[in-house]
Design a protein around this motif. Sequence first.
Motif, PDB file in Angstrom:
ATOM      1  N   GLY A  19       5.810  -8.375  -6.984  1.00 29.60           N
ATOM      2  CA  GLY A  19       5.729  -7.905  -5.610  1.00 29.60           C
ATOM      3  C   GLY A  19       7.058  -7.561  -4.789  1.00 29.60           C
ATOM      4  O   GLY A  19       7.292  -7.059  -3.951  1.00 29.60           O
ATOM      5  N   ASP A  20       8.333  -8.187  -5.616  1.00 32.30           N
ATOM      6  CA  ASP A  20       9.452  -8.072  -4.935  1.00 32.30           C
ATOM      7  C   ASP A  20      10.158  -6.895  -5.598  1.00 32.30           C
ATOM      8  O   ASP A  20      11.223  -6.699  -5.249  1.00 32.30           O
ATOM      9  N   GLU A  21       9.665  -6.109  -6.527  1.00 28.79           N
ATOM     10  CA  GLU A  21      10.281  -5.009  -7.157  1.00 28.79           C
ATOM     11  C   GLU A  21      10.082  -3.771  -6.411  1.00 28.79           C
ATOM     12  O   GLU A  21       9.276  -3.702  -5.326  1.00 28.79           O
ATOM     13  N   ASN A  22      10.983  -2.756  -6.459  1.00 30.24           N
ATOM     14  CA  ASN A  22      10.855  -1.338  -5.737  1.00 30.24           C
ATOM     15  C   ASN A  22       9.781  -0.625  -6.551  1.00 30.24           C
ATOM     16  O   ASN A  22       9.436   0.337  -5.723  1.00 30.24           O
ATOM     17  N   VAL A 263      16.965  -2.436   3.605  1.00 30.32           N
ATOM     18  CA  VAL A 263      16.176  -1.068   3.549  1.00 30.32           C
ATOM     19  C   VAL A 263      15.454  -1.190   2.469  1.00 30.32           C
ATOM     20  O   VAL A 263      15.695  -1.290   1.367  1.00 30.32           O
ATOM     21  N   GLN A 264      14.153  -0.971   2.764  1.00 30.06           N
ATOM     22  CA  GLN A 264      13.028  -0.782   1.919  1.00 30.06           C
ATOM     23  C   GLN A 264      11.899   0.067   2.554  1.00 30.06           C
ATOM     24  O   GLN A 264      11.875   0.196   3.601  1.00 30.06           O
ATOM     25  N   LEU A 265      11.065   0.320   1.484  1.00 34.70           N
ATOM     26  CA  LEU A 265       9.758   1.225   1.952  1.00 34.70           C
ATOM     27  C   LEU A 265       8.749   0.413   2.568  1.00 34.70           C
ATOM     28  O   LEU A 265       8.663  -0.916   2.236  1.00 34.70           O
ATOM     29  N   THR A 266       8.071   0.927   3.542  1.00 35.08           N
ATOM     30  CA  THR A 266       6.841   0.128   4.092  1.00 35.08           C
ATOM     31  C   THR A 266       5.707   0.191   3.166  1.00 35.08           C
ATOM     32  O   THR A 266       5.864   0.985   2.279  1.00 35.08           O
ATOM     33  N   LYS A 267       4.695  -0.622   3.342  1.00 34.33           N
ATOM     34  CA  LYS A 267       3.460  -0.587   2.770  1.00 34.33           C
ATOM     35  C   LYS A 267       2.848   0.904   2.987  1.00 34.33           C
ATOM     36  O   LYS A 267       2.317   1.390   1.949  1.00 34.33           O
ATOM     37  N   GLY A 268       2.972   1.523   4.124  1.00 37.31           N
ATOM     38  CA  GLY A 268       2.489   2.816   4.205  1.00 37.31           C
ATOM     39  C   GLY A 268       3.056   3.839   3.441  1.00 37.31           C
ATOM     40  O   GLY A 268       2.754   4.761   2.744  1.00 37.31           O
ATOM     41  N   PHE A 270       4.818   3.213   0.716  1.00 36.05           N
ATOM     42  CA  PHE A 270       4.596   2.808  -0.588  1.00 36.05           C
ATOM     43  C   PHE A 270       3.340   3.402  -0.985  1.00 36.05           C
ATOM     44  O   PHE A 270       2.908   4.033  -2.159  1.00 36.05           O
ATOM     45  N   ALA A 271       2.234   3.427  -0.297  1.00 33.51           N
ATOM     46  CA  ALA A 271       0.940   3.811  -0.444  1.00 33.51           C
ATOM     47  C   ALA A 271       0.803   5.150  -0.651  1.00 33.51           C
ATOM     48  O   ALA A 271       0.366   6.005  -1.590  1.00 33.51           O
ATOM     49  N   ALA A 272       1.609   5.987   0.051  1.00 29.97           N
ATOM     50  CA  ALA A 272       1.627   7.379   0.356  1.00 29.97           C
ATOM     51  C   ALA A 272       2.430   7.807  -1.057  1.00 29.97           C
ATOM     52  O   ALA A 272       1.858   9.024  -1.599  1.00 29.97           O
ATOM     53  N   ALA A 273       3.207   7.120  -1.566  1.00 31.73           N
ATOM     54  CA  ALA A 273       4.025   7.360  -2.661  1.00 31.73           C
ATOM     55  C   ALA A 273       3.159   7.559  -4.058  1.00 31.73           C
ATOM     56  O   ALA A 273       3.078   8.538  -4.682  1.00 31.73           O
ATOM     57  N   GLY A 274       2.206   6.600  -3.809  1.00 33.65           N
ATOM     58  CA  GLY A 274       1.145   6.519  -4.995  1.00 33.65           C
ATOM     59  C   GLY A 274       0.160   7.751  -4.879  1.00 33.65           C
ATOM     60  O   GLY A 274      -0.160   8.110  -5.838  1.00 33.65           O
ATOM     61  N   LEU A 275      -0.429   7.913  -3.738  1.00 35.33           N
ATOM     62  CA  LEU A 275      -1.171   9.080  -3.508  1.00 35.33           C
ATOM     63  C   LEU A 275      -0.545  10.383  -3.982  1.00 35.33           C
ATOM     64  O   LEU A 275      -1.201  11.207  -4.539  1.00 35.33           O
ATOM     65  N   TRP A 276       0.694  10.478  -3.844  1.00 30.47           N
ATOM     66  CA  TRP A 276       1.396  11.668  -3.905  1.00 30.47           C
ATOM     67  C   TRP A 276       1.417  11.687  -5.394  1.00 30.47           C
ATOM     68  O   TRP A 276       1.216  12.887  -5.975  1.00 30.47           O
TER      69      TRP A 276
END
Length: 293
Positions: A19-22, A263-268, A270-276
């Motif tokens: 869970g700590d990974e990018n 600097v990191q991605l938000t959960k949103g 991250f989820a959007a990247a998966g859907l994309w």
Amino acid sequence: MKSGGMTNAVETPSGKGSGDENFPVGSFLLPAQLRPHVARYYAFARTIDDIADNPDLAPEEKIRRLDGFARALETGEGGPDYAKALSLRASMAETGVPFRHGTDLTIAFKQDAVKLRYRDWDDLMGYCNNSAAPVGRYLVDLHGEGTRCYPASDALCNALQVLNHLQDCQKDYRALDRVYLPEPWLIEAGGAIADLEGSRSTPALRRVIDRCLEGTAELVRQARPLPDLFRSRRFAMEAAFIWRIADRLLRELQRRDPVAERVQLTKGQFAAAGLWGVALVLRTPRPRSFQGG
């Protein structure tokens, strides 16, 4: 570390996990039968990374332990202290994935034990070729995709590694006196390593960060065809997901200061990247030679 009532005198767990990974580690997008093998690989990588990053171990002790993990993976020698390596060895023997995708990581982490500064981009890429590229190559070989995928995979993994270095540039300096930003670039820009101690990036440090981001942007560009190379639809989705994460994180670092904030991605995001990633692959035909998911 205690395991089964016995003390492991070699591992130095940091408490970090997937869970700590990018990037997603062995996510549901991958074929279910392969996820346990990915978990073993990640456990091995996490364990040796924790040894390399332990500030309480002397360099020579880190190298001794890392050599033990490499030896256990290659030969099966080492006993319970090297259980993560022995488990990965069994997995690699079962799947036919070369041991070098594990032992190359030990080369990089031994370098971390003794090398604290980098000269230029090529010097940094030399490190990434052992610390990051083997992860992608492991997954490529585990899925039987072939070496034709290595260049784009290497580019994506190396991009993620540099992005992680930039995210953690101040933390790595303070905890380990380790600086992946090329020191000559910083001096050339009129700065110094001590710039990493500030509450925000100096103009010189920002120029170096931006220069690293320029190189990373080129890696992300080179990695863009990767999902289209994979015959496995599920693996292609995972690759597209990870590529999108790299692209989004690159853009965040271009506009935000990793010294002033995490600097990191938000959960949103991250989820959007998966859907994309899923949507991209669903509308892209797979190579016809592949049979199965």
